[in-house]
Scaffold this motif. Structure first.
Motif, PDB file in Angstrom:
ATOM      1  N   ASP A  14       0.873  -1.263  -0.023  1.00  0.00           N
ATOM      2  CA  ASP A  14       0.049   0.044   0.100  1.00  0.00           C
ATOM      3  C   ASP A  14       0.724   1.379  -0.055  1.00  0.00           C
ATOM      4  O   ASP A  14       0.312   2.312  -0.097  1.00  0.00           O
ATOM      5  N   GLU A  39      -5.722  -4.900  -2.437  1.00  0.00           N
ATOM      6  CA  GLU A  39      -5.655  -6.268  -2.252  1.00  0.00           C
ATOM      7  C   GLU A  39      -6.565  -6.950  -3.148  1.00  0.00           C
ATOM      8  O   GLU A  39      -6.145  -8.249  -3.617  1.00  0.00           O
ATOM      9  N   GLU A  40      -7.740  -6.508  -3.391  1.00  0.00           N
ATOM     10  CA  GLU A  40      -8.811  -7.336  -4.322  1.00  0.00           C
ATOM     11  C   GLU A  40      -8.260  -7.284  -5.506  1.00  0.00           C
ATOM     12  O   GLU A  40      -8.497  -8.370  -6.479  1.00  0.00           O
ATOM     13  N   LYS A  59       1.404  -5.538   6.263  1.00  0.00           N
ATOM     14  CA  LYS A  59       0.342  -4.539   6.862  1.00  0.00           C
ATOM     15  C   LYS A  59      -0.220  -3.927   5.727  1.00  0.00           C
ATOM     16  O   LYS A  59       0.394  -2.749   5.079  1.00  0.00           O
ATOM     17  N   THR A  61      -3.754  -1.809   3.359  1.00  0.00           N
ATOM     18  CA  THR A  61      -4.791  -0.869   3.962  1.00  0.00           C
ATOM     19  C   THR A  61      -5.896  -1.480   4.391  1.00  0.00           C
ATOM     20  O   THR A  61      -6.334  -1.210   5.550  1.00  0.00           O
ATOM     21  N   ASN A  62      -6.536  -2.843   3.889  1.00  0.00           N
ATOM     22  CA  ASN A  62      -7.659  -3.370   4.430  1.00  0.00           C
ATOM     23  C   ASN A  62      -7.644  -4.688   4.883  1.00  0.00           C
ATOM     24  O   ASN A  62      -8.407  -5.415   5.447  1.00  0.00           O
ATOM     25  N   ARG A  63      -6.346  -5.342   4.876  1.00  0.00           N
ATOM     26  CA  ARG A  63      -6.276  -6.599   5.485  1.00  0.00           C
ATOM     27  C   ARG A  63      -4.800  -6.835   5.764  1.00  0.00           C
ATOM     28  O   ARG A  63      -3.922  -6.027   5.553  1.00  0.00           O
ATOM     29  N   ASN A  64      -4.752  -8.204   6.480  1.00  0.00           N
ATOM     30  CA  ASN A  64      -3.277  -8.430   6.757  1.00  0.00           C
ATOM     31  C   ASN A  64      -2.505  -9.134   5.426  1.00  0.00           C
ATOM     32  O   ASN A  64      -3.516  -9.927   5.010  1.00  0.00           O
ATOM     33  N   SER A  67      -3.286 -12.842   5.462  1.00  0.00           N
ATOM     34  CA  SER A  67      -4.225 -13.458   4.965  1.00  0.00           C
ATOM     35  C   SER A  67      -4.512 -13.384   3.424  1.00  0.00           C
ATOM     36  O   SER A  67      -5.023 -14.187   2.614  1.00  0.00           O
ATOM     37  N   LEU A  68      -4.014 -12.278   3.027  1.00  0.00           N
ATOM     38  CA  LEU A  68      -3.895 -12.162   1.384  1.00  0.00           C
ATOM     39  C   LEU A  68      -3.052 -13.302   0.726  1.00  0.00           C
ATOM     40  O   LEU A  68      -3.394 -13.852  -0.488  1.00  0.00           O
ATOM     41  N   ASP A  71      -5.058 -16.486   0.544  1.00  0.00           N
ATOM     42  CA  ASP A  71      -6.153 -16.397  -0.386  1.00  0.00           C
ATOM     43  C   ASP A  71      -5.214 -16.537  -1.938  1.00  0.00           C
ATOM     44  O   ASP A  71      -5.806 -17.222  -2.630  1.00  0.00           O
TER      45      ASP A  71
END
Length: 161
Positions: A14, A39-40, A59, A61-64, A67-68, A71
């Motif tokens: 980010d 992320e998306e 770290k 903006t919207n998630r860790n 976890s990305l 995915d």
């Protein structure tokens, strides 16, 4: 004539300045780079394109970032991922590695260290892919799975002779 395939890398951070710097460094080393701060968007690109490596900030903006990474591994389980972080701790490094990260780098980092990690991860990916390809060739040629042969028993039998 042989075809040269540039290794492709997905970079997610980010910090747009760092993202641009990493992209420039990697492209100067002849890597094909897709860089995004979203992320998306990273997940969409990972679904559409095959990558040899991903570099993800811990770290976002919207998630860790871990976890990305998980995915991304759902899309491509064998993709090596290097986790970057400005908030390095032993706990986050251990978590990243146990959840499937190839390596972990703390910011600020020397670009030589990043390039070294990238080269090792891409080479590891290449070797893993070659091993899978060769295993498939052996299985096709000798058809171990459909003949009901127990390869370990055959190997043991050879050793005992």
């Amino acid at each position: 004539m042989s075809e040269y395939k540039m290794d492709s890398i997905l970079v997610v951070d980010d910090d747009k300045n760092l993202l641009e710097l990493i992209q420039m460094r990697l492209e100067s080393e002849d890597y094909q780079v897709v860089a995004t701060a979203e992320e998306e968007e990273a997940l969409e690109v990972a679904k559409e394109q095959s990558f040899d490596l991903s570099i993800i900030d811990l770290k976002l903006t919207n998630r860790n970032g871990i976890s990305l990474m998980e995915d991304v591994h759902q899309i491509n389980p064998d993709l090596p991922v290097i986790i970057l972080t400005a908030f390095g701790s032993i706990e986050s490094a251990v978590e990243a590695m146990t959840k499937g990260a190839y390596s972990y780098l703390s910011k600020p980092f020397d670009h030589h260290k990043l390039l070294f990690q990238v080269e090792k991860a891409v080479e590891n990916r290449r070797l893993t892919s070659e091993i899978k390809r060769l295993k498939n060739l052996v299985n096709e040629k000798y058809d171990f799975t459909t003949k009901g042969w127990d390869v370990s028993a055959l190997s043991f039998h050879k050793v005992m002779q």
